[in-house]
Design an enzyme around this catalytic site. Structure first.
Site, PDB file in Angstrom:
ATOM      1  N   CYS A 102     -32.872 -70.954  -1.037  1.00 20.87           N
ATOM      2  CA  CYS A 102     -34.161 -70.258  -1.039  1.00 20.87           C
ATOM      3  C   CYS A 102     -34.583 -70.047  -2.499  1.00 20.87           C
ATOM      4  O   CYS A 102     -33.887 -69.350  -3.259  1.00 20.87           O
ATOM      5  CB  CYS A 102     -34.013 -68.918  -0.329  1.00 20.87           C
ATOM      6  SG  CYS A 102     -35.510 -67.915  -0.377  1.00 20.87           S
ATOM      7  N   CYS A 117     -40.443 -74.570  -2.423  1.00 26.17           N
ATOM      8  CA  CYS A 117     -39.901 -73.709  -1.372  1.00 26.17           C
ATOM      9  C   CYS A 117     -39.203 -74.641  -0.393  1.00 26.17           C
ATOM     10  O   CYS A 117     -39.731 -75.718  -0.078  1.00 26.17           O
ATOM     11  CB  CYS A 117     -41.042 -72.951  -0.675  1.00 26.17           C
ATOM     12  SG  CYS A 117     -40.546 -72.146   0.867  1.00 26.17           S
TER      13      CYS A 117
END
Ligand code: DGL
Length: 252
Positions: free
Chosen positions: A72, A182
Site C-alpha cells: 500500500c 496505488c
C-alpha cells in the site's frame, strides 16, 4: 522459516502478491486485505497506525512471519517508520510510486502520477518528484474514486468510466505515461487507457518490490529454495476472501 505476509487496505495488494509469486513461486504467502476499513487514502497517520498494527498482529497470530510487505503506497508514505518501530523483529518492505523508473524511460516527457489523496499530498512523493524534475515533467493527481470502485462499493462500470473521463479531462492530450501510484490502480488499466488520446505507457512498482523482497530474504539467508509455495487469504471482510483468490488468479 516463516511466510511472507503481504497486506493492503483491501484488494489492491494482490497486484503486488502476483509479482512476488511470479518471482518466488516456492515461497509461502499470507495475504491480508483490510477491506472493511478501506479506503486508507484519506486517513491520518494515527488512524492508519491503529489499523495497520491490528493487521500485523492478526498476521503474527495466524502464522510465523519472516517479512512484512506493505502493499500500500499510502501506508508506506505515511507510517512505514512507525510500523518498523512497532514491530522491530520482523523486516518491512514498503511500496512507493515508480517515479524514478518512469523518469528513466520517459526522458523529457509528460508523466502523470495517479495515487490516493494521502500519497499525492505526502512530502515523500513531493520530494521524489522534485528530485527528478531535470529528467521529465511530472504532475501528481489524486484519484480517490478508484479504490472504492475496485473494492466493489461503486459497482456500476459506466459511472466509473464517466468519473475517470472527467477526472482526467485536462490531462488526456498531453500525457505520455502514467505512474500507477496505488496498488489498486493496475486493476483498472483498461478503463484508464480509454481516457487518454495517446497510447500511454504505465509504470507500477510491484515488480521492483518483489525484487527487493527477494534480495532482503537472500541477504538474511531465509530465501526458500524450491518448494511448491502456498497462499493463505485473509480479509477483515470475510465476504471478500473468495474474491481475493479469484482476482489474483485472473490478474495478469
Ligand atoms: N492500495 C492502497 C495504496 O496503494 C490504497 C489505499 C486506499 O485504500 O486508499 O495506496
Amino acid at each position: 522459516m516463516g511466510k511472507i505476509a503481504v497486506f493492503d487496505s483491501g484488494l489492491g495488494g494482490l497486484t503486488v502478491l502476483s509479482e512476488l509469486k511470479k518471482l518466488m513461486p516456492g515461497e509461502d504467502y499470507i495475504y491480508f486485505g483490510d477491506s472493511a476499513n478501506a479506503p486508507y487514502g484519506d486517513k491520518t497517520p494515527d488512524e492508519l497506525e491503529v489499523l495497520c498494527r491490528n493487521v500485523c498482529l492478526k498476521l503474527l497470530e495466524a502464522d510465523e512471519i519472516k517479512c512484512f510487505v506493505i502493499a500500500c503506497n499510502t501506508t508506506t508514505a505515511k507510517i512505514l517508520d512507525r510500523l518498523e518501530r512497532d514491530f522491530p523483529t520482523v523486516p518491512f518492505v514498503g511500496i512507493e510510486p515508480a517515479v524514478a523508473e518512469a523518469a528513466e524511460h520517459e526522458l523529457g516527457k509528460n508523466i502523470l502520477v495517479l495515487a490516493t489523496t494521502g500519497t499525492v499530498n505526502s512530502d515523500r512523493l513531493k520530494e521524489r518528484i522534485d528530485g527528478l524534475k531535470d529528467k521529465a515533467y511530472f504532475k501528481a493527481l489524486a484519484a480517490p474514486g478508484i479504490v472504492p470502485y475496485v473494492e466493489g462499493f461503486m459497482p456500476d462500470r459506466d459511472s466509473f468510466r464517466a468519473y475517470l473521463k472527467d477526472l482526467l479531462k485536462d490531462h488526456s492530450r498531453d500525457t505520455d505515461a502514467v505512474v500507477l501510484g496505488c496498488t489498486h490502480f493496475p486493476f483498472v488499466k483498461e478503463e484508464l487507457r480509454e481516457c487518454f488520446d495517446k497510447d500511454i505507457r504505465f509504470y507500477d512498482a510491484a515488480g521492483g518490490v518483489a525484487l527487493r523482497v527477494k534480495e532482503l530474504l537472500k541477504s538474511k539467508g531465509i530465501l526458500k529454495a524450491g518448494g511448491n509455495g502456498s497462499i493463505c487469504f485473509m480479509n477483515s471482510d470475510p465476504d471478500k476472501i473468495k474474491l481475493e483468490e479469484r482476482l489474483l488468479n485472473e490478474y495478469k
